[in-house]
Design a protein around this motif. Structure first.
Motif, PDB file in Angstrom:
ATOM      1  N   VAL A 386      -9.767  17.223 -12.899  1.00  0.00           N
ATOM      2  CA  VAL A 386      -9.569  17.060 -11.455  1.00  0.00           C
ATOM      3  C   VAL A 386     -10.824  17.478 -10.702  1.00  0.00           C
ATOM      4  O   VAL A 386     -11.275  16.796  -9.773  1.00  0.00           O
ATOM      5  CB  VAL A 386      -8.354  17.882 -10.972  1.00  0.00           C
ATOM      6  N   LYS A 397      -6.733  14.209  -4.712  1.00  0.00           N
ATOM      7  CA  LYS A 397      -5.973  14.735  -5.845  1.00  0.00           C
ATOM      8  C   LYS A 397      -4.970  13.731  -6.389  1.00  0.00           C
ATOM      9  O   LYS A 397      -4.925  13.468  -7.601  1.00  0.00           O
ATOM     10  CB  LYS A 397      -5.231  16.011  -5.418  1.00  0.00           C
ATOM     11  N   THR A 401      -4.474  12.463 -10.216  1.00  0.00           N
ATOM     12  CA  THR A 401      -3.384  12.956 -11.062  1.00  0.00           C
ATOM     13  C   THR A 401      -2.119  12.102 -10.985  1.00  0.00           C
ATOM     14  O   THR A 401      -1.346  12.068 -11.935  1.00  0.00           O
ATOM     15  CB  THR A 401      -3.021  14.395 -10.677  1.00  0.00           C
ATOM     16  N   THR A 519      -8.035  20.888  -3.304  1.00  0.00           N
ATOM     17  CA  THR A 519      -8.670  19.716  -3.909  1.00  0.00           C
ATOM     18  C   THR A 519      -9.481  18.877  -2.933  1.00  0.00           C
ATOM     19  O   THR A 519     -10.481  18.271  -3.326  1.00  0.00           O
ATOM     20  CB  THR A 519      -7.607  18.817  -4.560  1.00  0.00           C
TER      21      THR A 519
END
Length: 760
Positions: A386, A397, A401, A519
């Motif tokens: 990440v 993010k 993901t 993130t």
């Protein structure tokens, strides 16, 4: 306080794998594939991306009384008492699903309807039972009444809650409906469903005023309420984005198709301006990740990807093989993971020594007494992925993901080579907030290596195998951010990685302050480093990499005060005094230039004005017998020397390579006022430039732009827009065809025109 909050469990109930036929809706109403319920149903069935169906009981949504403001409704009622508004909710949910793709279908419907329910409550309080009778002055008053605390200002929610809790002190039955007891009555919390029904308005736990904790203490003096107080929102003043979200939601009510009840005018044509006029507190920007923290985080992440991941892969294979052996031996139940654990711990000390993994006893999916597990190691690698993809690709993010069952995320096979001649890659990713579609974008070697590591780990995991298919939509379901559980079944589903839950150990290992465990700051770091540390930054190029639709958005992104201040701080900290990085960059540029020159001399798929000039140089040198016609290396050296003398240096763009330096500005097609204006670079400008080279791989990028233009032409809002796009398409098609014709003509079979061949 943000009104776009998830509904209480009472109004959005999980129905595990509910089987429901696709509903039939009236022809005049737009539907959506995620909606499974029929039009006549008093509820909505929304299919989540995971396949689970969630039920929204529209008929049970609470609405308030209005007798205290001169209306006829004397007690809290339900949405089911207003069938015409239930139909509005169904049509509204379909519109919201078509408008938004940045979240899961369940979240989209939940957030969208949250504002609609409260707008209905506001209408009832104004003694209005049909949207089509509202006027522009009514909506102006609505915007005023929202200030400053949103729905808590427009509706007397707080007084309603106080009255209900005061009444509950003397009414045991009401108290039992408002309070939920857990853990043998030792822990209590408010029952959101019961509280919403009692006050006649949907209210959610994150919106509870902090003073409610004191009332809960009085109602249940012997129980723990610490959780409730900590979760209460103390600052309920809305931000500008909260006002905007609300205005967008109300504005959508004017787009409901006839003959349903709807607003007969557009109440907020410019939702952003309306939000600013409402005086909401400024939205806080994501803080920049300090470069010192970024350095520690990058160092730890690179270590896990390049040094430790082979050891974790080996552990996963041992776990998988041990599980298969245990099943073959007839073991079952808890004896299978126990057998696997013995085999893994027998092999672990030697693997830990080879790959510098932490020492001690290790668990499988669960943490051992020494604080170690294979699943935790895997999650550290995924967190590293990440970090590295987020910084190198400037991606969000969820695009990386695919959390919460989103039908996207990094998948097996998403990275491919983009050029046959050089080490260049592209990655197929879903762009969540702007394009709302899959898009291929350039990727560097680190991104390619990260995805390769995730692919190898996924293959090594115990559990169901990945899907093998020629269909890209099927391959995209092979998401890589998953990890095995300790389930006894060989085909047990893999668990889903969640950054908020599984990233903690890597950040602790990197000694990064927990406040930086976010993130979006990776995306900002990419923008900062590119714009303020790159030799030739281009705002247009950055905008395309960030996938912004408006270049002004990018300009705001990189010029806010915090970004500039951090850039200046970095400049002071890291002056380029060390020559080693500069030498490495220069060497990398030389290698890239030689790869491109080699392609010019040996490949029929290379083209461009400079390519043709280079080939003429070589033929002239051969005619002077300076070297043999088949001596490729000497030809490369001669061409490289000539290009160095002329100051040529390669700069890669999607449509080709620019070899011009500032000394060539007067002859370059993009030369402006004695300097290169590379922000104007494009195939239309560069194809005529004497310093331009290209190849089939680069031209495929132009073809991709053509496909996007054709799609834009199909959905153009008016004929004028379509005509403008058509002109761009025709011009681009002509330039592309010309470039290909020149490539083909230059590479004819005439032996006198033959270019050097690669040695066998």
């Amino acid at each position: 306080m943000n009104p776009a909050v998830a509904l209480s469990e009472a109004h959005a109930v999980n129905a595990s794998q509910v089987e429901a036929p696709a509903g039939h809706w009236p022809e005049h109403q737009i539907s959506h594939p995620a909606i499974l319920s029929r039009w006549e149903d008093p509820f909505l069935l929304i299919r989540a991306e995971s396949g689970v169906v969630r039920r929204f009981d529209l008929a049970e949504v609470p609405l308030p009384r209005n007798c205290d403001v001169g209306g006829p409704i004397t007690k809290p009622c339900k949405l089911g008492d207003f069938p015409h508004w239930m139909d509005v909710c169904k049509a509204y949910a379909a519109l919201a699903l078509h408008d938004t793709s940045a979240y899961t279908a369940v979240d989209i419907v939940s957030n969208a309807l949250g504002n609609v329910y409260r707008f209905f409550a506001w209408c009832i309080r104004r003694r209005v039972l049909h949207l089509n009778v509202l006027t522009e002055s009514d909506l102006k008053a609505f915007a005023q009444e929202l200030q400053p605390n949103g729905w808590f200002s427009a509706l007397p929610i707080e007084p309603w809650i106080r009255a209900a809790l005061d009444e509950a002190k003397a009414d045991e039955y009401l108290r039992s409906r408002l309070i939920s007891h857990r853990r043998n009555n030792s822990f209590v919390s408010f029952n959101t469903e019961g509280l919403s029904r009692e006050i006649g308005c949907v209210v959610t736990q994150p919106e509870y005023p902090s003073w409610m904790g004191e009332h809960l203490q009085e109602l249940s003096p012997d129980a723990s309420i610490r959780f409730q107080v900590q979760r209460a929102r103390k600052d309920r003043a809305w931000s500008a984005s909260s006002f905007k979200n609300c205005f967008v939601a109300v504005r959508r009510l004017s787009r409901i198709a006839a003959p349903l009840d709807r607003l007969t005018f557009d109440p907020f044509p410019n939702t952003r301006a309306a939000a600013i006029a409402s005086g909401g507190r400024p939205d806080g920007r994501t803080p920049n990740l300090p470069i010192e923290e970024a350095g520690r985080l990058l160092g730890t992440s690179l270590s896990w990807i390049y040094e430790k991941s082979p050891g974790v892969e080996e552990l996963l294979r041992i776990w998988t093989d041990a599980k298969a052996s245990a099943e073959a031996a007839g073991l079952n139940g808890k004896s299978i993971p126990a057998a696997c654990l013995r085999v893994v711990n027998k092999a672990y000390p030697e693997i830990a020594a080879r790959f510098d993994l932490p020492r001690g006893k290790i668990g499988l999916a669960s943490i051992s007494a020494d604080g170690l597990s294979i699943a935790d190691f895997l999650q550290r690698i995924q967190t590293s992925a990440v970090v590295l993809i987020g910084i190198n690709q400037a991606r969000r993010k969820n695009e990386v993901t695919g959390e919460d069952d989103r039908p996207w995320g990094v998948y097996a096979g998403c990275v491919s080579r983009s050029d046959p001649f050089v080490e260049a890659y592209e990655i197929d990713m879903y762009i969540e907030k702007t394009w709302r579609d899959w898009r291929k974008m350039p990727a560097n070697r680190i991104t390619a290596d990260v995805v390769s590591v995730l692919e190898r780990l996924r293959v090594a995991m115990p559990g169901p195998a990945m899907r093998v298919s020629d269909d890209v939509s099927e391959r995209r379901r092979n998401k890589l951010f998953v990890f095995p559980t300790q389930a006894h079944d060989r085909n047990a589903e893999l668990a889903e990685y969640r950054f908020s839950k599984h990233s903690d150990t890597l950040f602790k290992e990197a000694k990064v302050d927990p406040k930086w465990r976010r993130t979006h700051q990776f995306r900002r770091l990419f923008a900062l480093l590119y714009m303020y540390r790159h030799d030739h930054p281009s705002l247009q190029a950055l905008s395309e990499m960030l996938c912004h639709l408006d270049i002004e958005c990018t300009r705001t992104y990189v010029t806010d005060a915090s970004m500039v201040a951090e850039a200046e701080r970095i400049a002071v900290l890291y002056r380029c005094q060390d020559e080693a990085p500069l030498e490495e960059l220069a060497e990398a540029r030389r290698e890239y230039a030689e790869e491109q020159i080699r392609a010019m001399l040996t490949s029929a798929e290379a083209g461009g004005t400079l390519t043709r000039r280079v080939r003429r140089w070589v033929k002239a040198l051969v005619s002077k017998v300076e070297f043999d016609a088949d001596d490729l290396e000497r030809a490369l050296a001669a061409v490289r020397t000539k290009m160095d003398k002329r100051g040529y240096s390669p700069e890669s763009y999607p449509h080709g390579i620019c070899w011009a330096s500032h000394r060539h500005a007067s002859r370059a097609s993009c030369g402006r006022g004695g300097d290169l204006a590379r922000e104007h670079a494009g195939i239309d400008v560069c194809s005529k430039c004497p310093f331009h080279s290209t190849s089939v791989a680069f031209l495929e990028n132009v073809e991709r732009d053509l496909r996007q233009l054709r799609e834009a032409e199909d959905v153009a809002a008016c004929s004028a827009e379509a005509a403008t796009v058509r002109q761009e398409i025709v011009a681009l098609e002509g330039l592309l065809a010309m470039e290909r014709r020149l490539m083909e003509r230059e590479w004819r079979q005439d032996p006198d025109r033959a270019v050097l061949e690669e040695p066998a």
